[in-house]
Design a protein around this motif. Structure first.
Motif, short mmCIF file in Angstrom:
data_model
loop_
_atom_site.label_atom_id
_atom_site.label_comp_id
_atom_site.label_asym_id
_atom_site.label_seq_id
_atom_site.Cartn_x
_atom_site.Cartn_y
_atom_site.Cartn_z
N VAL A 1 6.89 -0.41 2.12
CA VAL A 1 7.90 -0.97 2.18
C VAL A 1 7.88 -2.05 3.07
O VAL A 1 7.79 -2.11 4.13
N TYR A 2 7.77 -3.41 2.79
CA TYR A 2 7.64 -4.74 3.73
C TYR A 2 8.13 -5.89 2.70
O TYR A 2 7.70 -6.56 2.18
N ASP A 3 8.74 -6.44 3.26
CA ASP A 3 9.56 -7.65 3.08
C ASP A 3 8.63 -9.44 3.29
O ASP A 3 8.60 -9.77 4.00
N TYR A 4 8.39 -9.73 1.67
CA TYR A 4 6.91 -10.66 2.23
C TYR A 4 7.30 -11.45 1.34
O TYR A 4 7.42 -11.37 -0.30
N SER A 5 8.53 -12.97 0.73
CA SER A 5 8.20 -13.80 0.16
C SER A 5 7.77 -15.33 0.26
O SER A 5 7.39 -15.99 -0.22
N LYS A 6 6.42 -14.91 0.87
CA LYS A 6 5.52 -16.39 1.21
C LYS A 6 5.23 -16.59 0.07
O LYS A 6 4.49 -16.07 -0.71
N ASN A 7 4.92 -17.99 -0.35
CA ASN A 7 3.33 -18.04 -0.89
C ASN A 7 2.11 -18.71 -0.68
O ASN A 7 2.35 -19.34 0.62
N PHE A 8 1.07 -18.00 -1.67
CA PHE A 8 -0.49 -19.04 -0.67
C PHE A 8 -0.84 -19.35 -2.05
O PHE A 8 -0.84 -18.22 -3.39
N ALA A 9 -2.42 -19.09 -2.64
CA ALA A 9 -3.34 -19.22 -3.19
C ALA A 9 -4.36 -18.96 -3.29
O ALA A 9 -5.13 -19.80 -1.92
N LYS A 10 -5.15 -18.66 -4.31
CA LYS A 10 -6.61 -18.44 -3.05
C LYS A 10 -7.37 -17.67 -4.27
O LYS A 10 -6.70 -16.86 -5.54
N GLN A 11 -8.83 -18.55 -4.80
CA GLN A 11 -9.42 -17.51 -6.13
C GLN A 11 -10.38 -16.88 -5.82
O GLN A 11 -10.85 -16.24 -4.75
N TYR A 12 -10.46 -16.44 -6.50
CA TYR A 12 -10.99 -14.76 -6.57
C TYR A 12 -10.38 -14.04 -5.65
O TYR A 12 -11.69 -13.66 -4.48
N PRO A 13 -9.67 -13.36 -5.47
CA PRO A 13 -8.87 -13.00 -4.02
C PRO A 13 -9.16 -11.71 -3.74
O PRO A 13 -9.22 -11.06 -4.99
N ILE A 14 -9.24 -10.98 -3.02
CA ILE A 14 -9.80 -9.47 -2.49
C ILE A 14 -9.00 -9.28 -0.81
O ILE A 14 -8.35 -10.38 -0.37
N TYR A 15 -9.11 -7.86 -1.04
CA TYR A 15 -8.32 -7.54 0.58
C TYR A 15 -9.00 -8.40 1.53
O TYR A 15 -7.93 -8.52 2.35
N SER A 16 -9.92 -8.42 1.52
CA SER A 16 -10.46 -8.96 2.75
C SER A 16 -10.43 -10.85 3.14
O SER A 16 -9.98 -10.71 4.13
N ASP A 17 -9.72 -11.39 1.95
CA ASP A 17 -8.91 -12.65 2.39
C ASP A 17 -7.61 -12.46 2.41
O ASP A 17 -7.01 -13.57 3.01
N LEU A 18 -7.10 -11.56 2.68
CA LEU A 18 -5.59 -11.44 3.48
C LEU A 18 -5.62 -10.68 4.45
O LEU A 18 -5.88 -10.10 4.88
N SER A 19 -3.84 -11.51 5.27
CA SER A 19 -4.01 -11.39 6.47
C SER A 19 -3.40 -10.06 6.34
O SER A 19 -2.47 -9.58 5.25
N THR A 20 -3.37 -9.27 7.39
CA THR A 20 -1.81 -8.29 7.63
C THR A 20 -1.02 -8.42 6.72
O THR A 20 -0.54 -6.92 6.36
N GLU A 21 -0.04 -9.00 6.94
CA GLU A 21 1.41 -9.40 6.97
C GLU A 21 1.25 -10.01 5.19
O GLU A 21 1.91 -9.25 4.67
#
Length: 496
Positions: free
Chosen positions: A83-103
């Protein structure tokens, strides 16, 4: 730490910097202008996410692919919720978990938790595609059928990723060998159904053939003003012309008309799930999968081949044919909005014009044909008698009564039948025309020229037929073909 404090003091005591417009004209709240890294608030990292991240730095991951890493991490996080409030937008082609920040990871797993609870909150495209990746690996779903329905619902609720999600559906159905009811929900295979109807245009219904024509035509007939005003006429002509062209190609050409339009069926390499990261855990298997009569797939140790028509889709050649039909039908009816000429071959033009000529001829014949209601004959005679009685003078009525009283035997007026519609001579003349008799001899006997005899018959029968029954071809009178059988029946039954 002393060095950091020294740098901050130098910046704050720099008069040139402090007097610059960027700083002088702004109002700052009571907080440090520059924060140390330790002062910046960062989201707490759940232990499960820390452990997942650690997988990427394991000795096994060192020589594995990113697809393997995603699959391994996805299985590890299969049941994780957040349960975490996240409302930002971003783009990434072929995304996987390792491409994402902790937030971003916390935002993703919180969004996924809500999705699994039946909600569809807003989300950046990478979140949607990572979840789709989990689904195609059957992670977090009960069955492949359930996974298909989830992908379909995602496409219905997230327009930003709709195209990519719908493309995944077809590969998903093939990979897991889903039954026909799921195959039919894949947009990629809907074109196959249309092509099947065109290949089998003689057995497919008019509606199925025209639907396929609209789907493939490079000319959008539904945007045509003439079509919106005459949809049935355009549809009928398009279907008939397509069938005529198909028949011509079948008889006079080596390849079919559909091969001319869409090319020959061929086998090509197919890259499964090419829009996302995919780890094929079943890559050693081999099997064949028949989607329909024109498309099939082969899997050989993880390599895929697809058999089908390479040019299926919007077709310029078919579009030019439909545009020429639209243009020609406009010209023939004098439609004020004209179209420029289409780029098609002479043989095709000739076949189209022949079919349109036949359609026009059928329409003229249909509009000129009048149904004769035999049951109305008695009423016509009765109405005629009433009209006649209304026109008789008093003296004529008395005279008729005297004739009726003094007549010993009922007599039929000379030259007429008992029904009184045609004279006996006119019936003989009509019968001769119908059965190929000597109609000229009858005219000579009566002393009436053929044109006058024909006019008399046409005039007397107009109340019954509602049209001319005898027409002249040059100097020769002939019965109009549409009425020949009805007139013959009238004569045989003594109704004239």
């Amino acid at each position: 730490m002393a060095d950091v404090d020294k740098i901050i003091d130098q910046l704050l005591n720099d008069k040139k910097l402090m007097n610059s417009k960027n700083i002088r004209d702004k109002i700052y709240s009571d907080q440090p202008l520059i924060k140390r890294a330790s002062q910046i608030k960062t989201p707490e990292t759940p232990t499960k996410i820390k452990e997942m991240k650690a997988i990427a730095y394991s000795s096994e991951a060192y020589w594995k692919t990113s697809a393997w890493l995603f699959y391994t991490q996805a299985k590890f996080m299969e049941n994780f919720t957040d349960v975490y409030d996240y409302s930002k937008n971003f783009a990434k082609q072929y995304p996987i978990y390792s491409d994402l920040s902790t937030e971003q990871l916390r935002g993703y797993f919180s969004w996924r938790t809500r999705i699994r609870n039946g909600e569809f909150p807003p989300a950046p495209v990478p979140f949607i595609m990572i979840y789709a990746c989990e689904i195609i690996h059957n992670i977090g779903v009960e069955s492949a059928e359930k996974g298909f329905e989830i992908l379909l619902k995602l496409s219905e609720n997230y327009d930003s990723a709709k195209t990519s999600l719908l493309n995944l559906l077809a590969d998903y159905a093939v990979y897991y060998k889903l039954p026909e009811e799921y195959i039919n929900k894949c947009p990629r295979f809907s074109d196959d159904v249309h092509l099947e109807n065109l290949i089998n245009c003689t057995s497919a219904s008019d509606e199925e053939v025209f639907s396929a024509i609209k789907a493939f035509s490079g000319y959008n007939i539904e945007k045509s003003r003439f079509y919106t005003e005459n949809p049935k006429n355009i549809a009928n002509a398009s279907v008939r012309i397509f069938r005529r062209l198909s028949a011509f190609y079948a008889e006079h050409r080596k390849n079919s008309f559909c091969v001319y339009l869409f090319g020959k069926s061929s086998e090509t390499i197919h890259n499964l799930f090419d829009s996302v990261v995919f780890y094929d855990i079943n890559r050693t298997r081999s099997f064949d999968f028949q989607v329909n009569s024109i498309r099939s797939y082969k899997c050989r140790n993880g390599s895929w081949l697809c058999s089908g028509y390479p040019k299926i889709g919007s077709n310029k050649k078919l579009g030019e044919i439909i545009r020429f039909i639209d243009k020609t039908m406009r010209d023939r009816c004098g439609y004020k909005h004209k179209l420029i000429s289409a780029d098609i071959g002479k043989n095709t033009v000739s076949l189209i014009l022949k079919e349109l000529d036949e359609i026009d001829h059928e329409e003229r014949k249909k509009s000129s044909h009048i149904e004769i209601d035999i049951s109305q004959l008695s009423k016509i005679r009765s109405d005629a008698d009433i009209t006649r009685d209304m026109l008789l003078t008093e003296d004529e009525i008395i005279e008729e009564e005297l004739i009726e009283e003094t007549a010993d035997i009922p007599e039929i007026p000379v030259g007429t039948t008992q029904n009184g519609i045609l004279s006996a001579d006119e019936i003989k003349y009509l019968d001769a025309l119908i059965n190929g008799g000597d109609h000229q001899a009858i005219c000579r006997e009566t002393g009436i020229i053929p044109s006058v005899m024909a006019d008399n018959v046409n005039e007397r029968l107009f109340d019954i037929i509602g049209d001319t029954v005898i027409e002249f071809i040059g100097d020769s009178p002939q019965i109009v073909e549409d009425y020949k059988d009805d007139l013959k029946t009238f004569i045989e039954n003594g109704e004239l």
